[in-house]
Every structure is written in structure tokens, then in C-alpha cells.
Design a protein around this motif. Structure first.
Motif, PDB file in Angstrom:
ATOM      1  N   TYR A 171      13.531  23.534 -43.927  1.00  0.00           N
ATOM      2  CA  TYR A 171      12.575  24.464 -43.309  1.00  0.00           C
ATOM      3  C   TYR A 171      13.220  25.842 -43.256  1.00  0.00           C
ATOM      4  O   TYR A 171      14.364  25.988 -42.823  1.00  0.00           O
ATOM      5  N   SER A 225      17.906  28.340 -44.038  1.00  0.00           N
ATOM      6  CA  SER A 225      17.182  27.122 -44.406  1.00  0.00           C
ATOM      7  C   SER A 225      17.926  25.937 -43.796  1.00  0.00           C
ATOM      8  O   SER A 225      19.104  25.724 -44.065  1.00  0.00           O
ATOM      9  N   ALA A 254       9.428  22.242 -46.049  1.00  0.00           N
ATOM     10  CA  ALA A 254       8.277  22.157 -45.151  1.00  0.00           C
ATOM     11  C   ALA A 254       7.749  23.555 -44.845  1.00  0.00           C
ATOM     12  O   ALA A 254       8.505  24.529 -44.862  1.00  0.00           O
ATOM     13  N   GLU A 255       6.450  23.640 -44.577  1.00  0.00           N
ATOM     14  CA  GLU A 255       5.821  24.910 -44.224  1.00  0.00           C
ATOM     15  C   GLU A 255       5.083  24.789 -42.897  1.00  0.00           C
ATOM     16  O   GLU A 255       4.704  23.693 -42.498  1.00  0.00           O
ATOM     17  N   LYS A 256       4.859  25.947 -42.246  1.00  0.00           N
ATOM     18  CA  LYS A 256       4.063  25.953 -41.024  1.00  0.00           C
ATOM     19  C   LYS A 256       2.596  25.787 -41.376  1.00  0.00           C
ATOM     20  O   LYS A 256       2.151  26.174 -42.447  1.00  0.00           O
ATOM     21  N   PHE A 274       8.520  19.875 -35.251  1.00  0.00           N
ATOM     22  CA  PHE A 274       8.793  18.711 -36.102  1.00  0.00           C
ATOM     23  C   PHE A 274       8.950  17.443 -35.262  1.00  0.00           C
ATOM     24  O   PHE A 274      10.028  16.864 -35.131  1.00  0.00           O
ATOM     25  N   ILE A 317      11.662  24.786 -33.036  1.00  0.00           N
ATOM     26  CA  ILE A 317      11.643  23.977 -34.270  1.00  0.00           C
ATOM     27  C   ILE A 317      11.529  22.502 -33.915  1.00  0.00           C
ATOM     28  O   ILE A 317      10.811  21.735 -34.550  1.00  0.00           O
ATOM     29  N   ALA A 325       3.477  20.866 -39.067  1.00  0.00           N
ATOM     30  CA  ALA A 325       4.280  21.099 -40.258  1.00  0.00           C
ATOM     31  C   ALA A 325       3.754  20.268 -41.420  1.00  0.00           C
ATOM     32  O   ALA A 325       3.295  19.152 -41.237  1.00  0.00           O
TER      33      ALA A 325
END
Length: 640
Positions: free
Chosen positions: A97, A136, A26-28, A112, A108, A33
Motif C-alpha cells: 500500500y 510503500s 492495494a488502493e483506497k 485494512f 492504515i 481497500a
């Protein structure tokens, strides 16, 4: 049978993508997200939305493009991670992530879909509250049907033609002129390029007996009918000797699937991939952004310097000691769910949340509106100064309540925007009667507010806000509009009633005229005399007295006949015409034989039935006297 082979080709392609990506990362994003998906042949927004369990409109919004827009092969698009496709149930595909510096389990969790900190610790076997630098972690489990499509590929700078970096399985010679290269393996697919006679193409994959996936020298990838390709047999060639460039040192790769490019730029061809912790030889530092390297298997190329840590692997693995900023004091949070932001502005990313009476360290007073702080669990960021009470003392509840001003939203789904303008991004919605925290007045049109649960701080048009129980400007306008509409409706009804009255009066007048005409006909019949008149008719004498032959007007008209009981015995002849007033006396002449009678205008032609195509109509007795033949239409000359 053809469709079957196409389907098989697509499944094989998706499997290859999964092998390249390895796992879902996943990316910001500014809107939450996301997963990054690279478009494959024959894929569209609707098929991708079904695969990822997310609405087409949500994908379009995340990427800022029209949902009806077509996609290009290799194009990267963002797939929102929502409560619908990111699950807490194990057994699904895990979503990872990459944690950046200063991020916490709390921040976080907020990113999410508010996944619990307890689940994050359980999934990733974390015992304390701290997370290792650049670690990660699993943030949930993907519920979609096709996670393999979220491969980490690249598009060129133009963003239209995607280079997958796929290794060619061979080459082929083009047999034919201007052979189409298509977006998918079918003749109904769009054309993405053209190959010319004797052009050499790289064969990336044989889809089936009819189609092959190819790449041109300039990087265009697509599908060509196999019948236009002639395979080039490769002969073993002596490998040229090359003087190996001398390394000036070594470096460790910091990152996963780092591209090795042909030249020092992102638009250069990808010739290899380096993995996390791989040690490479450093050949040359090109500039501050790019480094020339060589891998263990001899691949030489260029890598972005930010992904290299100089020295051996152990040195690279050792985390750097963080720079600890010394606190200049302490403060107590006054408010619930106060956002801690990455920068000193409301449009900056939220990195954490502070609660009522929480004690924080003050690192720096940025200005009159913002303060740099650090929480007990090490989260550093910026908080609006009005929510802090200096000295580490608890805020008095009575004062906190008195300092908070509220406003009530008027209307449903009122936009909360990122900035005080209608072209700013919508970051939230206020519902009807929702009580908002009023922060400040920006100008005559906009106010800064925070929603009821404290999750969104932004800007709302002041006209939609109600203060101290007074109606909002929008409410007053709506009431005035409703009143104006009611008055307009009433005026329209009155106008319609007036029109009906005029129409009724006109009908009465027409009815009176019709009755008068009937009465005149009856009078004409009663005026018949018993004596036999002159052959020219009863009205001859009066006509000769009243009409000056030198001033009379004469014209020939197209005539028809109407029936009447007069004229047969009394010589009273009549006609209908528009050119003379009712009651006028006229002279009728048959131009065919010059026979003459004198007649009286009984009424007008206009408005009577069967007037179409006729100028006048004369009585049947007058027509007989004029010796008109057995015809429906004839000419008569009228003198009046």
C-alpha cells in the motif's frame, strides 16, 4: 485436444500479466481497500470471484454494477480486500500500500480490516510510529489463488476496448472478407470487431495452431482464426535519421509503471513505461498537466507532470519539509472512538480515531459544527465540535453521559445511509434493539445517529427509532397493520360463512322442487282414468277449452323421448320444455304426418341430465301415438 491448448494459452497470459505488474498494490476506495484487476480473455465475474476468494455480489457492489453484467477484455474492476482473502500469515503473496501524506499506522490499520499496528511494524521493519513520506508498506498477505491477475493496465476512454500495450511480435495480412475478431479463442466467443480483406493486423501472440491474438490499427484487440491470416515477412529497413530534440532539463520519475503516451492525453496510445527514480530528459512543458520527455533508451513521449520531479535524483529523493500549522489552543476529547475525518463533513474519509480524554491541538474552528485538530502522533483532520472540550481539561463523566441521547432501533437490518435520503449509499446496518447514539434531528423524516461500536455515523429514517422506551412509529404502524389484517381475515371468514348459508338454502329449495316434481308425477299417475280416452289424449278437451287458437303460439323444436308409465291406456301424454310453465297444456304435431296429440308440461328441460342438443322431450307413449320412427332425435311442432 482443443480445450487443452486453450487452457495453456490462458495460463501463459496470466503469467505475462504478473510479469508486468510485479507485485500486488492495494488502493483506497469509498467502500474499503481494493485490488484492481484487469479482465483477461475468457474471464467472467464467477471465475474472478473464485480466484480472489471473494463473493460475486461483493465484487459487483464494490464496482456499482449488476452481477449478471458481462465484462470486457481489459476492463478494470475493483476486488474488495476482506478478512477472507487478506491474511496475516506470512508465506502468502504480500499486498503493498502506497502511504500518502498525513496517514498513520493507526489509520492504515483501520482501513485494512483492523490489522494490528504491531504486525505492520514487524512486516515493514518500522521501529517508531512515523512512516516515511510516500512509503510503500506491506499491509497483509493475499490468500487468493490468482494474484497475478491484478495487473496495472488501462482501458480507453470508452471503457469497452482495452489496449494492453503489448508489443507486437509481427504482422499479418487478412485473407478473407469481414473476418470476425472474437473475445476469446473459440467460435462460441462474442464478436468484438471485424477485419477486412488485405487489412494489416499486429500479431500479439499465437495461442495455438488454430488461433492468434491480434490488434487492429484502431486498437481493437481480440482473437482471429489463424487460417485467415498470412504472415508478413519483415525486411530490415534502414533506420531513418532523426534530429534529436534538445532537452531543456531533466526530471526524476516519482511513481511505479508510469505510462509514456503518444500524445498529451489519457486516451493516447501507451508507447512505453517509466519506473520509480528513473531520470528522463525534459523536452517541453506542454501545459500544467503534461510534459514531453525522452528516456535513456530514446523513447520520446508524454507523461503526466504530476509524476515528475525536476532536478537530479538526489534532490527528488529528499522529502520536503512539511508545513506545520500553528495551534490556536488545546482541547480534550469527550467520547469513545471519535472519527477524525479528511474534511469537515460526515461523508469525508476517516483518517484516524480519537479516544476519551485524549488531548489534541486545535488548529482552526471551521464553523459551529466542525473543528480542525492535530493529535499527539501528528494526525491532522476534522472532528465534530460537540466531542471536544476546550482548555485541555478532562471531561466530567457525569456531564458527558447526560449530554448523550440514545435511540433504539426497531426491526432487523435497518439501513444507516450516507445522507438523509433513500437514494443515498448504505454505509452500515442497525440490528433489532441495538442502542444507537442520537446525534441530531435532520427533519421530520431523518435523524443522524452513530452505531453502538462507534464505527459508523450516518442517517436513519426516524420512524425506525424508539426514544425513552416509547414505541417507534414503525412499531405502531406494524401493530395497526396487524390489527387491520386480523379484522380483514375475520370479515372474510364471515363472508365465506354467509356464502355457505346461501348455498345451503339454494340446495334446500332445489331439493323441495325436485320432491314437488316427483309428487306431481305420482299424482298424474293416480289421476289416470280407467275409461279409454280419445285418440288425441286425455288433455284434449281441457286444451280446447283453455287455449284460443287465434292467440296460440306455435314453434317446431328438436325433441327426444323420456320413459313414463302413463299414456298407454289412459291417454295422458307429457313433455318437458323450458318455454311453457309446468302444468301448461299444449298441442303436439308430428310435421312428418300431421298426427296430433295433446299433452301436459311436466317440468323444465334445464338442469336435467342429457339435455344437451334437445329443446324438449316427450313421453314415450306420446311419441308412439305421433308415429315417430325409431330415432333418438326428431322434430315436433308445439302449439301453446
Amino acid at each position: 485436444m482443443k480445450k487443452y491448448f486453450l487452457l495453456v494459452g490462458f495460463v501463459i497470459t496470466s503469467g505475462w500479466v504478473m510479469a508486468q505488474s510485479g507485485r500486488l498494490v492495494a488502493e483506497k476506495s469509498g467502500k474499503g481497500a481494493v485490488l484492481v484487476h484487469q479482465v483477461q480473455p475468457k474471464e467472467g465475474l464467477y471465475s474472478i470471484s473464485r480466484a480472489y476468494g471473494v463473493k460475486v455480489a461483493d465484487i459487483a457492489a464494490a464496482n456499482g454494477f449488476d452481477k449478471d453484467k458481462g465484462l470486457s477484455i481489459g476492463q478494470k474492476i475493483k476486488i474488495p480486500l476482506t478478512a477472507e482473502n487478506l491474511s496475516k500469515r506470512k508465506g502468502k503473496t504480500p499486498v503493498y500500500y502506497e502511504v500518502s501524506a498525513k496517514e498513520t499506522l493507526t489509520s492504515i490499520s483501520s482501513r485494512f480490516n483492523k490489522v494490528s499496528v504491531k504486525d505492520l511494524k514487524s512486516w515493514n521493519k518500522i521501529s517508531g510510529d512515523a512512516i516515511g513520506r510516500e512509503k510503500s508498506i506491506i499491509v497483509g498477505y493475499f490468500d487468493g489463488a490468482a494474484p497475478a491477475a491484478a495487473a496495472e493496465k488501462e482501458t480507453d476512454q470508452k471503457g469497452n476496448t482495452a489496449k494492453t500495450g503489448t508489443k507486437a511480435m509481427g504482422q499479418a495480412l487478412v485473407k478473407g472478407t469481414n473476418i470476425n475478431i472474437r473475445k476469446g479463442p473459440a467460435t462460441d466467443q462474442s464478436v468484438v470487431g471485424t477485419a477486412r480483406q488485405d487489412e494489416v493486423l499486429d500479431i500479439l501472440k499465437k495461442v495455438d495452431d488454430e488461433w492468434a491474438w491480434v490488434r487492429t490499427k484502431d486498437g481493437v484487440e481480440g482473437f482471429v482464426a489463424s487460417q485467415f491470416l498470412e504472415t508478413i515477412e519483415r525486411k530490415a529497413e534502414a533506420k531513418p535519421t532523426r534530429t534529436a530534440a534538445k532537452a531543456i532539463g531533466t526530471a526524476t520519475v516519482s511513481g511505479t509503471n508510469i505510462n509514456i503516451r503518444k500524445g498529451p492525453a489519457t486516451d493516447q496510445e501507451v508507447i512505453g513505461v517509466a519506473q520509480q527514480d528513473e531520470i528522463v530528459d525534459v523536452l517541453k512543458k506542454v501545459n500544467s498537466e503534461w510534459t514531453s520527455i525522452r528516456t535513456k533508451d530514446g523513447t520520446e513521449g508524454f507523461v503526466a507532470s504530476q509524476f515528475l520531479v525536476t532536478g537530479d535524483k538526489k534532490a527528488a529523493a529528499k522529502p520536503e519539509a512539511p508545513v506545520v500549522v500553528k495551534a490556536i489552543g488545546k482541547a480534550t476529547v469527550s467520547g469513545t472512538n471519535i472519527n477524525i475525518r479528511k474534511g469537515a463533513a460526515t461523508d469525508q474519509e476517516v483518517v484516524g480515531v480519537a479516544q476519551q480524554d485524549e488531548e489534541v491541538e486545535v488548529l482552526k474552528n471551521v464553523n459551529s459544527e466542525w473543528t480542525s485538530i492535530r493529535t499527539k502522533d501528528g494526525v491532522e483532520g476534522f472532528v465534530a465540535s460537540r466531542f471536544l472540550q476546550a482548555g485541555g481539561k478532562k471531561a466530567e463523566p457525569a456531564k458527558a453521559v447526560a449530554a448523550t441521547k440514545t435511540a433504539t432501533a426497531y426491526g432487523t437490518r435497518i439501513n444507516i445511509r450516507k445522507g438523509p435520503a433513500t437514494d443515498q449509499e448504505v454505509i452500515g446496518m442497525a440490528q433489532a434493539e441495538e442502542v444507537l447514539t442520537y446525534i441530531r434531528k435532520v427533519n421530520d423524516e431523518w435523524s443522524e445517529v452513530r452505531n453502538a461500536d462507534g464505527s459508523v455515523t450516518g442517517f436513519v429514517a426516524t420512524r425506525f427509532l424508539s426514544f425513552d422506551g416509547q414505541p417507534s412509529v414503525a412499531a405502531v404502524e406494524a401493530e395497526a397493520l396487524a390489527k387491520s389484517q386480523a379484522e380483514a381475515n375475520k370479515a372474510a371468514e364471515e363472508a365465506a360463512a354467509a356464502e355457505r348459508a346461501v348455498a345451503d338454502a339454494r340446495k334446500r329449495e332445489e331439493d323441495q322442487k325436485a320432491e314437488s316434481l316427483v309428487s306431481e308425477k305420482i299424482t298424474a299417475r293416480n289421476d289416470a282414468e280407467t275409461s279409454t280416452p280419445d285418440e288425441a289424449g286425455y288433455f284434449k278437451a281441457d286444451y280446447l277449452k283453455m287455449v284460443n287458437p287465434n292467440l296460440a303460439y306455435e314453434k317446431t323444436f328438436a325433441s327426444g323421448i323420456f320413459k313414463t308409465d302413463r299414456g298407454w291406456n289412459d291417454g295422458k301424454y307429457y313433455l318437458l320444455m323450458d318455454n311453457a310453465a309446468p302444468g301448461s297444456l299444449v298441442k303436439l304435431t308430428n310435421p312428418a304426418n300431421n298426427k296430433v296429440v295433446y299433452a301436459k308440461v311436466l317440468g323444465k328441460m334445464k338442469g336435467i341430465q342429457y339435455s344437451e342438443g334437445f329443446d324438449i322431450r316427450i313421453s314415450e307413449a306420446a311419441a308412439q301415438k305421433l308415429q315417430i320412427g325409431n330415432t333418438d332425435k326428431f322434430n315436433v311442432t308445439v302449439t301453446y
